[in-house]
Design a protein around this motif. Structure first.
Motif, PDB file in Angstrom:
ATOM      1  N   THR A 140     -25.198  -8.934  19.436  1.00 38.57           N
ATOM      2  CA  THR A 140     -24.142  -9.424  18.541  1.00 38.57           C
ATOM      3  C   THR A 140     -24.475 -10.840  18.091  1.00 38.57           C
ATOM      4  O   THR A 140     -25.256 -11.553  18.742  1.00 38.57           O
ATOM      5  N   TYR A 141     -23.879 -11.222  16.983  1.00 37.26           N
ATOM      6  CA  TYR A 141     -24.114 -12.578  16.455  1.00 37.26           C
ATOM      7  C   TYR A 141     -23.679 -13.632  17.472  1.00 37.26           C
ATOM      8  O   TYR A 141     -24.368 -14.632  17.680  1.00 37.26           O
ATOM      9  N   ASP A 142     -22.534 -13.416  18.096  1.00 36.21           N
ATOM     10  CA  ASP A 142     -22.013 -14.398  19.054  1.00 36.21           C
ATOM     11  C   ASP A 142     -22.975 -14.600  20.220  1.00 36.21           C
ATOM     12  O   ASP A 142     -23.203 -15.729  20.663  1.00 36.21           O
ATOM     13  N   ASN A 143     -23.544 -13.510  20.735  1.00 36.93           N
ATOM     14  CA  ASN A 143     -24.486 -13.634  21.852  1.00 36.93           C
ATOM     15  C   ASN A 143     -25.751 -14.375  21.433  1.00 36.93           C
ATOM     16  O   ASN A 143     -26.257 -15.236  22.159  1.00 36.93           O
ATOM     17  N   LEU A 144     -26.273 -14.038  20.265  1.00 36.35           N
ATOM     18  CA  LEU A 144     -27.508 -14.685  19.796  1.00 36.35           C
ATOM     19  C   LEU A 144     -27.267 -16.156  19.506  1.00 36.35           C
ATOM     20  O   LEU A 144     -28.105 -17.014  19.812  1.00 36.35           O
ATOM     21  N   ARG A 145     -26.097 -16.458  18.929  1.00 39.08           N
ATOM     22  CA  ARG A 145     -25.790 -17.858  18.611  1.00 39.08           C
ATOM     23  C   ARG A 145     -25.621 -18.672  19.886  1.00 39.08           C
ATOM     24  O   ARG A 145     -26.039 -19.836  19.950  1.00 39.08           O
ATOM     25  N   ALA A 146     -25.028 -18.051  20.903  1.00 40.01           N
ATOM     26  CA  ALA A 146     -24.790 -18.772  22.162  1.00 40.01           C
ATOM     27  C   ALA A 146     -26.090 -19.082  22.894  1.00 40.01           C
ATOM     28  O   ALA A 146     -26.188 -20.089  23.596  1.00 40.01           O
ATOM     29  N   LEU A 147     -27.079 -18.211  22.719  1.00 39.52           N
ATOM     30  CA  LEU A 147     -28.331 -18.382  23.470  1.00 39.52           C
ATOM     31  C   LEU A 147     -29.349 -19.272  22.761  1.00 39.52           C
ATOM     32  O   LEU A 147     -30.193 -19.886  23.406  1.00 39.52           O
ATOM     33  N   GLY A 148     -29.308 -19.303  21.440  1.00 39.40           N
ATOM     34  CA  GLY A 148     -30.356 -20.030  20.698  1.00 39.40           C
ATOM     35  C   GLY A 148     -29.799 -21.086  19.773  1.00 39.40           C
ATOM     36  O   GLY A 148     -28.599 -21.201  19.533  1.00 39.40           O
ATOM     37  N   ASN A 149     -30.705 -21.865  19.202  1.00 40.86           N
ATOM     38  CA  ASN A 149     -30.344 -22.930  18.258  1.00 40.86           C
ATOM     39  C   ASN A 149     -30.298 -22.337  16.857  1.00 40.86           C
ATOM     40  O   ASN A 149     -31.325 -21.979  16.285  1.00 40.86           O
TER      41      ASN A 149
END
Length: 1719
Positions: free
Chosen positions: A1013-1022
């Motif tokens: 999900t976008y939220d997971n990817l955003r939380a993990l990366g810059n």
């Protein structure tokens, strides 16, 4: 008492009162007012409800049960099951069980007459019927009570059964004239069989103390010759049952059987040769019971001439296939024979045993293990018994051993078919028995005799064994038989016991002492002593099992073994006989003693090789077994010509077993294996190992193993397993980091494995399960795990790639079973694990990583993947990446992701390949504007399950970066932002689709489950550069990129503050491009008023001075007006002057460029640009009407309304082009404008009309509104006629919503003045004029149309017509004369026909659901449309019903009653109404007092509103139920009272809780607010007490009645209580109260209507009109007529309808009162 069909006495012309009353009641169901009876209680006013049909009078009988009883009486001989059919018997017993559970103790009076037949039923020859009868019996009587019940009925049971056996014949049991002879006989035979078995059951169940009373009855039965003849009957079932009964009689009434010995003995004993498998078990049981019970039975038969020859013949023939039944009875049989019968004993027993052994030679016995076992078991049992009984009689002893036992063993040794463990075990047990008795017997004489028998036996056994072995070419089977025999004989008795089944036991009383019970001989009662499943435990190496043997066996057995061993070694030494060597191997396995090995060494004194260590030399001198090993066995092992040396290894183990301890064994084994442990010796064989010959052999072996499935020959699994192990050893074993064989051969072998794996896709799953894949996995796994320090060769990496590919594809493509997929996964992971742990730049050197990345890229970009395939691929990639993370090279994962990542042109190509249906919703909702056709790509039918490549690629790369981000791997070249952007693009595409296919919703769910999900990817990366990337793409391309930004803002994934910097410079968006336009349109809902004004300010100057071409371009009028509309859509522009100004500019456009405006023209010639600007102009006008509050000039109104009508004409004229998206959009916005104008004028009030031009309203009604509907109504008919199924969510049907919404505003007059083509149906009964019938016939069927907007629009149109229709039936009311029995009139035929169709559809949807179980209908499903149409149809019917007069309502209600349509509706409503019909708080705020429910709130059927769709059906169902209760209370009450108890309670509980209070309040309020005035009667209501008071006054007479509504109104009865009563007789008063109660209860109307009817009745009474003496009422309760038909004799007047019923029910035309003929 007389019925109407009885023969009457001459002169008696009239039926009895009771007969006529019953007839009348039967005919009078549900008619109003019913009959007034003579009630006894105050609450019961004496009203007798009518019952339909005489056969349904008994209301206590369940309706389902009545239906079953009717079916039982059907006369169709073709379809009816015959009585003798076994299924009928089974079903009868099942029904009887149900009946028993109902009646319980009430069965008792009928028990005696039933019990005999009940017992017979339990003995039915059809097992399911018998079990059903037993179940019924157990349901009636628990096991403890059964004997008592049987005893209670014993005399009746015996009488019934004896009659069947003695008196009945086939012709007395069945009618010879109707039943064929074959069926008569079959039934008779079955009855006899069941009767015999039932007598047996009676004897078994009766308590002992009850038997004496039945002796006389049984004595009379046994005295009948017919009974004894059943023993010789031709039907085996009867014979079997007969012998079972004889056994039971012997057991339970032995004295009676002794008296009948002369009949019993011949009947049983002379049948001893009956070999029918049905009869045999019962016969032999009877034989043994006869011998036991009747001691003098042999006096009545000749044993030697009649019985024994028959027995001998049966035994000699091996029991004729029934050995397992007969032979276990032989020992008990001979044990009961008196000595006088068997003399001379020697001959008798010899002949008996000889016959018994002869039975073994029959083919049937040889081929059946169980039969053979039974014969063998019986032989040894009888042998032991005879030996025991005749011990000391030398002749018999000699006969048993010499003539029976030894020849028997010899025959077995010659015949391989008889050599199985059971025979040898029986022999060993027999010997053990004799040895134990000889050892423990105190009687020296008996012990001496047994020892002589054993000694003699061993001598004879030794002779036959030596004879078998002492031949140069000894028979292999005979040798094997001898070795097996000796193995069994050397086992102790405890070892033999473990092989026994624990079935039954036979023990000779004087043979075994009680203290030695553990040694009792176990014999199967059925003669099947098959070997047990448990394995005997091998004795320990140092413990010799022979130590447990009796000395009487140990010595002769060892002597025999030594003799045979010596004989065998001589043949081996002299003739190198292999079969003797094999025999020696098996012999030593069981008898590995020093004595035997010493015998084998003979006189040889050779010393072992001098080079042997000292301890080995000493051990050899001490132990003959070790000496034999070195002198003989080593030499045999070195002989090359032997193909199979496994038995020599067994000899080695036998020799090792003779060592004293484990240390000695270790020394010997170390000495033997010393040659293999030397490294210099290995160096000597290296050239051979690396050489061509072995290498080629290994390659050939690999080829053979991989292609084993293609070979025709079948080898054992162990054969292949050993060779696969060898192949694995060759590939995985290393010496000094080098392969055992040449590397070139290793590579060739791996190529073979690779080729085989590549073929799996061509095979089926079953073929792959049996293929070499599993072995290849094992070999490859070992190979990868052992590859230490050396790089894998190219062929290995190819193999690894294929393994990975097989695991990364779905089972549907690879056809591999789950267990193989699991193996493949473990294998390729081990290979990758080896790769990543290598030093150096692994990725550059590894072809696997490079090729796997290319393959993955190709899979997602070009292959067709469904959800399952993609899921499997992502799972495999997840495993791969997690393994790559273990690499020391931290860049490896990033490089791998980069190699899978497409370049920009590849991404663009995939985006363009996405189907364009996503644009439908944004275009319709005005979120995006287009002025060109771009709908080129569409879903193809064949790709309905295939995911677009963009979705697959974005999912794969998102999964990969998710793994990387979790390990904090940094990606280069902004790959993270690019991949997230593409993922958002895929998800936005899915979201924008209307009606997305299941596989697309499944795709989104799969991503959620995998945390992609976008939220997971955003939380993990810059992702700091992501928003800039999205804005750049939005401004460059527009479309979905613009919608993504809006979606992120709506979902609060990004804040408005983050977005502002990207649109701070408003002028930067101009000149307009498609990208800039879409970006602004997407941002509009989130802009502040000031920001919108800024954008509007940029647009306004651009509206002026455009050329025709510029007006339609994106950077011209089209684009700027689109932006203005987007701003206006959120009502941010409240500047009336500005809006007026733009309107004037548009009017000026019309003057300057009128051809741009698509008025009444052909759109096929219009360009997309022109369509685009027209769509935006129409949108502006709609928004202008909504948000502009300042008044318009008459010219402006003219422009808007004329343009609207002209655009609508264009829409009407271009229906063929609706498939073109921009034309569909044009049609939608045109209808939207028409709808907005209709709503505007519909909502005008006197206050608002003042601001409008003078004639505007009249112009609208007379011209424009008429014009709209004259255009749209035909379009509706045309569109729905072309397609029967138009989903409202489909873009192709988008214009349905606004068109149908507009048609809701059509007036009744406009409908009646329609110009639709005539549509009439032949033979359609109607009173309507043609134009009205055409309208109904055209519109009503559309309620079945599968599109909600159409159904709702049609409902609204027909709803306006319904009140007009009943008047046409009213005009023809006189044609429905009161002389008909039950006159009925159909509501509009087209509605009832439609209803019939809907009922069939609803039956399929809801018919199987129990009433009261709530069904949730999925919105917009096929069922939803069926249910919606059905409920709307009922609302129309109820509206029609309500508008009718009382007389018409009675006719209509009778029709509904006859068709039972209302009953079906009510059942369906209680499946559709929710358990709790209250509004949720989110829908409507709850009031402080009463919660709002679906019954208190009016249903708003909104076409455009979809948020409340889940409540549509429940609310509509509640609305229909409310209308039904209000308008048809009597019919609902009738249905409720006749419903089953469960439904009755559900309806009562629901109605009382949610509906009654609402209806009561409305009813009381209608009384309070009623404007109806009664002359001489006043009516008042009290809301709190639910009471209505009516006071009737005429002259000095005052009548006051109080009407009380029940708490469950209108289900419960309305009670009428008396108030004041002045000047009225009691009887008359009572009659009037009953009449009012009747009217209120049985008329479908309100309280006021009931009171009016009652008042009219009373008025007539006071006017002198007499009551009708049939219904006791002046006004007929149904047709409201007065009594007019007078009798000429008694002058009494009657209602015509009442007389008609009276005449038809009595079948006579006589006066009801005076009984004279009525003229």
């Amino acid at each position: 008492m007389g019925g109407k069909n009885k023969q009457r006495t001459k002169g008696n012309l009239r039926p009895s009162n009771s007969g006529r009353a019953a007839e009348l009641l039967a005919k009078e169901q549900g008619t109003v007012p019913g009959f007034i009876g003579f009630g006894t209680s105050q609450s019961d006013l004496g009203y007798v409800p009518a019952i339909q049909g005489a056969e349904e009078i008994d209301s206590l009988v369940d309706s389902d049960f009545r239906m079953v009883l009717r079916k039982l009486s059907k006369k169709d001989v073709t379809t009816k099951l015959k009585d003798h059919d076994r299924r009928v018997r089974e079903a009868t017993q099942q029904a009887f069980e149900k009946l028993i559970l109902k009646v319980k103790k009430q069965l008792a009076p009928y028990l005696k007459s039933l019990m005999g037949y009940w017992l017979m039923a339990q003995c039915d020859t059809y097992t399911p019927a018998a079990f059903a009868a037993k179940d019924a019996f157990e349901a009636a009587f628990p096991p403890s009570k059964q004997p008592e019940a049987i005893a209670f009925c014993k005399d009746e049971i015996t009488s019934v059964l004896q009659d069947h056996l003695i008196k009945e014949t086939p012709d007395t049991l069945s009618d010879p004239q109707t039943v064929p002879e074959e069926e008569r006989e079959a039934k008779f035979y079955r009855v006899v069989t069941c009767s015999l078995l039932a007598l047996k059951k009676l004897l078994c169940l009766l308590p002992d103390n009850e038997l004496d009373s039945l002796e006389e009855k049984f004595k009379s039965l046994l005295s009948q010759n017919k009974f004894w003849k059943y023993g010789k009957h031709s039907v085996p079932q009867i014979r079997s049952a007969y012998f079972e009964l004889v056994s039971a009689l012997c057991q339970r009434i032995p004295q009676l059987m002794k008296e009948e010995a002369s009949k019993v003995s011949p009947s049983v004993l002379l049948s001893i040769d009956d070999s029918d498998p049905i009869v045999c078990p019962a016969l032999w049981e009877a034989v043994l019971y006869t011998l036991t019970t009747i001691e003098d039975c042999w006096l009545h038969v000749n044993a030697k001439k009649s019985v024994f020859p028959k027995l001998s013949a049966v035994v000699r023939e091996g029991g004729r296939g029934l050995a397992t039944v007969i032979y276990p009875h032989l020992l008990p049989f001979i044990s009961r024979l008196p000595q006088a019968i068997t003399d001379p004993k020697l001959d008798f027993f010899k002949n008996f045993l000889t016959s018994l052994v002869a039975g073994l030679s029959t083919e049937r016995t040889k081929t059946s293990f169980s039969e053979c076992s039974a014969v063998v078991s019986a032989f040894f049992e009888c042998l032991r018994f005879i030996m025991q009984q005749n011990l000391g009689e030398e002749e018999i002893e000699q006969m048993l051993v010499n003539d029976q036992l030894i020849p028997f063993i010899d025959a077995v040794l010659k015949d391989p078919g008889l050599q199985h463990g059971q025979l040898y075990n029986h022999l060993a047990e027999t010997l053990s028995s004799w040895e134990a008795k000889a050892d423990m017997e105190k009687d020296d004489k008996m012990a001496h005799n047994l020892k002589n028998v054993l000694l003699h036996f061993w001598e004879r056994l030794s002779e036959i064994c030596v004879a078998k072995i002492n031949e140069p070419e000894a028979d292999v089977e005979s040798i094997l038989g001898v070795s097996n025999l000796l193995q069994v004989l050397q086992k102790p008795k405890s070892a033999l016991k473990s092989n026994k089944k624990k079935n039954g036991r036979v023990r000779f009383a004087d043979e075994m002492p009680e203290t030695n019970k553990e040694n009792e001989k176990c014999v199967s009662s059925e003669g099947e002593n098959s070997e047990g499943s448990e394995l005997t435990i091998e004795p320990s190496l140092t413990h010799n099992s022979s130590d447990l043997l009796s000395p009487l066996r140990k010595k002769p057995l060892e002597d025999l073994v030594c003799k045979l061993a010596e004989m065998s070694i001589n043949y081996v030494n002299e003739q190198k006989s292999e079969q003797h060597l094999r025999f020696l191997s098996t012999l030593l396995d069981s008898f590995s003693s020093s004595q035997v090995f010493k015998m084998l060494l003979g006189d040889e004194k050779q010393s072992i090789v001098k080079a042997k260590p000292l301890e080995i030399a000493k051990l050899a001198q001490k132990n003959p077994a070790v000496q034999f090993l070195y002198q003989k066995l080593i030499g045999w092992l070195n002989e090359d010509q032997r193909k199979d040396a496994g038995f020599l290894v067994d000899i080695l183990y036998s020799a090792l077993r003779c060592c004293d301890n484990d240390m000695e064994r270790k020394d010997v084994m170390d000495d033997l294996t010393e040659a293999c442990s030397s490294s210099d010796k290995h160096a000597l064989v290296t050239p051979w190992l690396k050489g061509d010959i072995l290498g080629e052999k290994m390659v050939t072996l690999a080829d053979c193993l991989c292609n084993k499935d293609l070979e025709s020959r079948v080898s054992s699994e162990s054969y292949f397993s050993e060779r696969w192990t060898l192949l694995s050893l060759v590939l995985s074993q290393h010496v000094k980091n080098d392969y055992l064989i040449g590397e070139v051969y290793v590579e060739r072998i791996i190529v073979k494995l690779h080729e085989t794996l590549s073929k799996t896709k061509k095979l089926s799953e079953a073929e792959n399960s049996d293929s070499s894949v599993s072995f290849i996995c094992d070999v490859a796994y070992n190979y990868f795990n052992s590859a230490k320090g050396c790089l894998l060769m190219p062929s290995s990496e190819d193999l690894l790639l294929t393994l990975f590919q097989l695991c990364a594809q779905s089972k549907e493509k690879t056809h591999l079973p789950d267990f193989l997929i699991c193996k493949l996964k473990n294998t390729w992971l081990s290979g990758v694990n080896f790769l990543v742990h290598q030093t150096g730049s692994a990725y550059k050197e590894s072809t696997f990583l490079r090729l796997s990345a290319l393959w993955l890229k190709n899979q997602v970009q070009s292959s067709s993947l469904d959800i399952k395939s993609l899921q499997v691929l992502l799972s495999a990639v997840d495993d791969l990446l997690n393994t790559l993370l273990e690499s020391e090279d931290s860049y490896l994962l990033g490089v791998y992701i980069g190699s899978v990542m497409p370049n920009n042109s590849e991404w663009e190509k995939m985006r363009q390949s996405l189907p364009m249906q996503w644009l439908h919703r944004p275009l319709l909702e005005g979120r995006l504007s287009l002025n060109y056709e771009c709908f080129k790509t569409d879903f193809k039918e064949q790709d309905t399950k295939t995911l677009p490549s963009h979705l697959c690629t974005s999912a794969l790369l998102s999964k990969m970066i998710l793994v990387a981000l979790k390990k904090e791997i940094v990606l280069e070249n902004n790959e993270l932002e690019k991949i997230i952007a593409e993922l958002l693009y895929s998800l936005q595409w899915c979201e924008e689709l209307d009606n997305p296919p299941i596989f697309l919703t499944g795709f989104c769910e799969m991503l959620q489950k995998m945390d992609i999900t976008y939220d997971n990817l955003r939380a993990l990366g810059n992702t700091s550069g992501l928003l800039q990337l999205l804005f750049n793409r939005s401004r460059e391309h527009g479309t979905l990129w613009s919608l993504i930004i809006a979606k992120l803002i709506i979902s609060r994934s990004i804040s408005s503050d983050e977005v502002k910097p990207h649109y701070r410079r408003k002028e930067g968006f101009f000149p307009l491009t498609e990208g800039n336009l879409h970006t602004i349109q997407s941002l509009c809902p989130f802009l502040s008023k000031e920001e919108k004004k800024e954008f509007s300010a940029q647009c306004i100057p651009a509206f002026l001075g455009w050329t025709k071409k510029d007006l339609c371009s994106t950077d011209g009028g089209f684009g700027h007006l689109a932006i203005f509309n987007s701003c206006l859509q959120t009502r941010s522009i409240d500047d009336g002057e500005l809006l007026h100004g733009i309107l004037k500019i548009i009017i000026s456009w019309k003057k300057e460029h009128e051809d741009i405006f698509l008025f009444s023209c052909n759109l096929s010639e219009a360009s997309p640009e022109v369509l685009g600007i027209n769509i935006e102009i129409i949108r502006f006008l709609s928004l202008f009407l909504k948000y502009c509050s300042s008044p318009l000039a008459e010219s402006e109104w003219d422009f808007i309304m004329c343009s609207m009508l002209a655009w609508l004409e264009t829409t009407s004229e271009n229906q063929a082009l609706y498939s073109v998206p921009l034309v569909q959009l044009f049609a939608c916005v045109s209808c939207d404008l028409a709808c907005d104008l209709s709503a505007y004028f519909d909502s005008t009030t006197q206050d608002t009309t003042g601001n409008l031009p003078v004639n505007l309203i009249s112009e609208w009604k007379e011209f424009f509104s008429q014009g709209i509907h004259s255009l749209l109504l035909p379009i509706l008919v045309t569109v729905t006629g072309e397609n029967k199924d138009m989903s409202e969510t489909s873009f192709q049907n988008a214009m349905l919503k606004p068109m149908c919404e507009t048609l809701k505003y059509i007036s009744k007059d406009q409908l009646l003045s329609h110009k639709l083509p005539a549509r009439l149906v032949a033979d359609q009964k109607t009173n309507l004029p043609e134009y009205l019938q055409t309208l109904l016939n055209t519109l009503a069927p559309l309620l079945l149309f599968r599109a909600r907007p159409v159904q709702i629009a049609v409902y609204h149109m027909l709803y306006k017509l319904m009140p007009e229709l009943p008047q046409y039936d009213q005009d023809n009311l006189k044609s429905y004369g009161d002389e008909e029995e039950e006159p009925a009139l159909s509501p509009p035929a087209v509605l009832m026909s439609l209803l019939s169709t809907q009922e069939d559809l609803l039956e399929n949807v809801l018919g199987c659901i129990p009433v009261g179980q709530i069904v949730t209908v999925k919105p917009l499903s096929e069922d939803f449309y069926y249910v919606l149409g059905y409920l709307l149809t009922w609302k129309l019917i109820l509206t029609f019903f309500k508008a009718a007069s009382s007389q018409l309502r009675a006719l209509y209600s009778m029709y509904l009653r006859k068709t039972k349509s209302l009953n079906k509706l009510l059942y369906h409503l209680f499946r559709l109404m929710p358990e709790n019909p209250t509004y949720s708080e989110t829908a409507i705020e709850l009031s402080n007092k009463d919660p709002k429910t679906f019954f208190t709130e009016e249903l708003q059927l909104n076409i455009r509103e979809t948020a409340t769709l889940p409540y549509h059906i429940p609310h509509l169902a509640c609305s229909v139920y409310h209308m039904t209760l209000k308008d048809l209370p009597a019919m609902v009450r009738l249905w409720w009272n006749s419903s089953e108890k469960r439904v009755f309670n559900i309806v009562d509980r629901f109605t009382s809780k949610y509906v009654s209070s609402v209806l009561s309040f409305q009813e009381i309020s209608s009384v309070q607010t009623s404007t109806q005035l009664f002359n001489g009667m006043t009516v008042k209501a009290r809301a709190t007490t639910r009471e209505v008071m009516a006071t009737y006054t005429i002259e000095d007479i005052v009548i006051e009645l109080i009407i009380q509504l029940p708490s469950n109104y209108p289900l419960g009865s309305i009670t009428v209580e008396s108030g004041k009563r002045v000047g009225v007789a009691v009887q008359q008063w009572r009659n009037w109260m009953l009449q009012l109660s009747t009217y209120l209860t049985h008329q479908n109307g309100s309280i006021m209507e009931g009171l009016a009817l009652w008042k009219n009745n009373v008025d007539k009474r006071f006017e002198g009109v007499e009551d009708c003496m049939i219904c006791f009422s002046v006004i007929h309760g149904f047709n409201y007529s007065l009594p007019k038909k007078a009798c000429r004799t008694c002058k009494k007047k009657f209602h015509s309808a009442c007389l008609y019923k009276w005449f038809t029910s009595s079948n006579k035309s006589t006066c009801p009162l005076c009984r004279e003929t009525f003229f």
